[in-house]
Design an enzyme around this catalytic site. Structure first.
Site, PDB file in Angstrom:
ATOM      1  N   PHE A 126       0.849  -1.191   0.000  1.00  0.00           N
ATOM      2  CA  PHE A 126       0.000   0.000   0.000  1.00  0.00           C
ATOM      3  C   PHE A 126       0.892   1.251   0.000  1.00  0.00           C
ATOM      4  CE2 PHE A 126      -2.855   3.093   1.989  1.00  0.00           C
ATOM      5  CZ  PHE A 126      -4.022   2.857   1.290  1.00  0.00           C
ATOM      6  N   ASP A 203       1.152  -5.203   8.245  1.00  0.00           N
ATOM      7  CA  ASP A 203       0.034  -4.272   8.118  1.00  0.00           C
ATOM      8  C   ASP A 203      -1.231  -5.120   7.943  1.00  0.00           C
ATOM      9  OD1 ASP A 203      -1.967  -2.483   7.281  1.00  0.00           O
ATOM     10  OD2 ASP A 203      -0.480  -1.115   6.430  1.00  0.00           O
ATOM     11  N   TYR A 228     -11.356   1.604  10.221  1.00  0.00           N
ATOM     12  CA  TYR A 228     -12.512   2.161   9.490  1.00  0.00           C
ATOM     13  C   TYR A 228     -12.916   1.297   8.302  1.00  0.00           C
ATOM     14  CZ  TYR A 228      -8.621   4.243   6.844  1.00  0.00           C
ATOM     15  OH  TYR A 228      -7.451   4.439   6.151  1.00  0.00           O
ATOM     16  N   LYS A 229     -12.228   0.176   8.108  1.00  0.00           N
ATOM     17  CA  LYS A 229     -12.584  -0.735   7.025  1.00  0.00           C
ATOM     18  C   LYS A 229     -13.556  -1.776   7.590  1.00  0.00           C
ATOM     19  CE  LYS A 229      -8.471   0.573   4.545  1.00  0.00           C
ATOM     20  NZ  LYS A 229      -7.050   0.375   4.294  1.00  0.00           N
ATOM     21  N   ARG A 377     -12.276  -3.218  -7.730  1.00  0.00           N
ATOM     22  CA  ARG A 377     -12.353  -4.047  -6.521  1.00  0.00           C
ATOM     23  C   ARG A 377     -13.801  -4.185  -6.071  1.00  0.00           C
ATOM     24  NH1 ARG A 377      -8.294  -2.013  -1.860  1.00  0.00           N
ATOM     25  NH2 ARG A 377      -9.969  -0.498  -1.799  1.00  0.00           N
TER      26      ARG A 377
END
Ligand SMILES: *Cc1c(COP(=O)(O)O)cnc(C)c1O
Length: 403
Positions: A126, A203, A228-229, A377
Site C-alpha cells: 500500500f 500491516d 474504518y474498514k 475491486r
C-alpha cells in the site's frame, strides 16, 4: 415497495441478521462494494455516540479522563486483540492513524536493530507503507530492499528468503494485499525473518475483522491496521498497533509526547517511555473517534471472526463463480487468488476500461473501487453485505460491461 424474494443463500446464512444492525444505505445505492475501504455505520454507533455526548461528555466533563477515558486505548486494544487478532492483553493499543503508527513502529524497530541497515518492503505494498518506510530509511541512513511483488498475487515466502540477511533490520508487509486480496503466509514469513535475526511488521488493514489473524501464535513482533474498514469505526477512525510483549520495553518510538511518558501526570522533566504498550501513545487519545470503533469491535466479537471469515469466503467465491461464467466479450477477468484460503475479503476484476466502467457503476448506484491501472475491486464486508445485494450489484456490472 415490493420486497424481492429472499436469495437462497441469505435464507441459510447464519449471519444474515447482522445486516439489519447497520443504518440502511440511501435509495440511490444498489450495492455497496466498498466495505473494505470504508465500513458502513452501525445503528448502535449512532446510539453510542449520542449517549456519549449527552450522557458522559456532558455530565462527567473533565472527570471522564480519570473515570476511564485514559484507559480506552488499552481497553479497546485488548478487546480488538481478543476478537480479531489472536493477541493476549497488553499488546494492542488504539492510537493515531495507521500511517503514523506505522512510522512510530518502524522507527522504533530500526533503532532497536542498529547497526543493521536494511529495510525490506515490496513494490506493490500500500502506498503509505512504501512512503513511510522510504522516509524512515532516509531519516536513519538505511537502505530499502524492494521485493518485486506480483500485483496479481502477493509476496511469497521464497521472495522474502531471497532478500533477508545479516543486514536486515525490519521487514514490512501487508497480510492481505490491498490490490489482489492475496493472503501472505504470516507464519512462515515471520519465521524466516526471525531466522535472519530481523523484526517483522505486518500491516493488517485489510485483514482485521475479515480474515482471522493469530499474532501471538505466529510470533509476530509488530503490527498495525485500520479500524474504518471491516471494523466499521467511521471515516478516519484511529488505528491500532501491536507490539509483542517481550519486545515492547526494548523499543522507543520517536514522538515523545506526554501521554506516552512514564507517569504522564507527574509532568516531570525529561522523557522516559511508559512501561509497556502505553509508550506507543504520544498525545491525548481521540476518545470521540473511538466510540464507533468500540461498537465495531463488539460486533465482531459477537458475530465471531471464524463465522465472519466463512461468510466472507462464500461471498467472494460466489463473485468469482458468477464472473467466470460470463462470456469472454465482457472482458472481465478475475485477478484475485482462486484458492479461498489464499484470498481475503475482496475480489479484484481486471477490465481494459476499468476506470470508465467504475464511473458508470457509481452512476448506477454500485459503489466499487477503481485501482489503477485496470482493476475494479469488489469489497464484500461480510456483516453488512447480503447475497441478494451481491447479485444485484453483479447484474449491473454485467449489463454495463456488455455495452
Ligand atoms: C487503508 C490502508 C492504510 C491507511 O492508512 P491511513 O493512515 O489510515 O490512511 C494503510 N495501509 C494499508 C495496507 C491500508 O489498506
Amino acid at each position: 415497495m415490493n420486497s424481492p424474494a429472499i436469495h437462497p443463500l441469505d435464507a441459510t446464512d447464519p449471519l444474515a441478521g447482522y445486516r439489519d444492525r447497520f443504518i440502511p444505505t440511501g435509495p440511490d445505492v444498489v450495492a455497496y462494494f466498498d466495505g473494505n475501504s470504508l465500513g458502513r455505520p452501525l445503528r448502535r454507533a449512532h446510539e453510542d455516540l449520542t449517549t456519549f455526548v449527552e450522557g458522559t461528555w456532558a455530565t462527567r466533563l473533565i472527570r471522564g479522563w480519570t473515570d476511564d477515558w485514559m484507559q480506552w486505548p488499552h481497553l479497546l486494544g485488548d478487546a480488538l486483540g481478543r476478537a480479531a487478532l489472536g493477541a493476549a492483553t497488553n499488546q494492542v493499543i488504539i492510537g493515531d492513524s495507521t500511517s503514523v503508527l506505522l512510522y512510530k513502529l518502524a522507527r522504533a524497530a530500526v533503532d532497536r536493530m542498529a547497526p543493521r541497515n536494511e529495510i525490506v518492503i515490496d513494490t506493490d505494498n500500500f502506498p503509505t507503507d512504501r512512503y513511510i518506510l522510504e522516509g524512515v530509511a532516509q531519516e536513519r541512513g538505511l537502505t530499502v530492499r524492494w521485493i518485486a511483488s506480483d500485483p496479481g498475487s502477493g509476496v511469497t515466502a521464497d521472495q522474502v528468503a531471497q532478500v533477508v540477511g545479516p543486514n536486515t533490520a525490519l521487514v514490512v508487509l501487508s497480510h492481505v494485499a490491498y490490490r489482489s486480496a492475496f493472503i501472505a503466509d504470516m507464519e512462515s514469513i515471520t519465521g524466516m525473518v526471525h531466522d535472519a535475526g530481523a523484526l517483522m511488521l505486518w500491516d493488517l488493514s485489510h485483514s482485521v475483522g475479515s480474515v482471522p489473524v493469530e499474532l501471538d501464535a505466529c510470533g509476530v513482533d509488530l503490527a498495525v491496521g485500520c479500524t474504518y474498514k471491516y471494523v466499521n469505526g467511521g471515516p478516519g477512525a484511529p488505528a491500532f498497533a501491536y507490539v509483542r510483549a517481550g519486545l515492547v520495553d526494548e523499543i522507543v518510538q520517536p514522538i515523545w509526547g506526554w501521554i506516552g511518558r512514564n507517569d504522564s501526570f507527574a509532568m516531570g522533566q525529561g522523557y522516559e517511555p511508559a512501561a509497556g504498550i502505553r509508550r506507543l501513545l504520544s498525545g491525548t487519545p481521540p476518545i470521540v473517534s473511538m466510540i464507533a470503533v468500540r461498537t465495531g469491535i463488539e460486533l465482531i466479537a459477537e458475530a465471531g471472526i471464524e463465522r465472519i471469515r466463512e461468510k466472507s469466503i462464500a461471498l467472494t467465491s460466489a463473485t468469482i463463480e458468477a464472473v467466470d461464467a460470463w462470456p469472454a466479450h465482457l472482458w472481465l477477468q478475475v485477478a484475485s487468488p482462486r484458492d479461498p484460503s489464499a484470498r481475503g475479503g475482496h475480489v479484484t476484476l481486471r477490465h481494459p476500461k476499468a476506470r470508465e466502467l467504475n464511473d458508470q457503476l457509481w452512476a448506477a448506484g454500485v459503489l466499487t473501487d477503481y485501482r489503477a491501472p485496470d482493476g475494479i475491486r469488489i469489497g464484500l464486508a461480510p456483516l453488512s453485505t447480503s447475497f441478494g445485494e451481491l447479485d444485484a450489484g453483479l447484474a449491473v456490472l454485467r449489463e454495463l460491461a456488455s455495452k
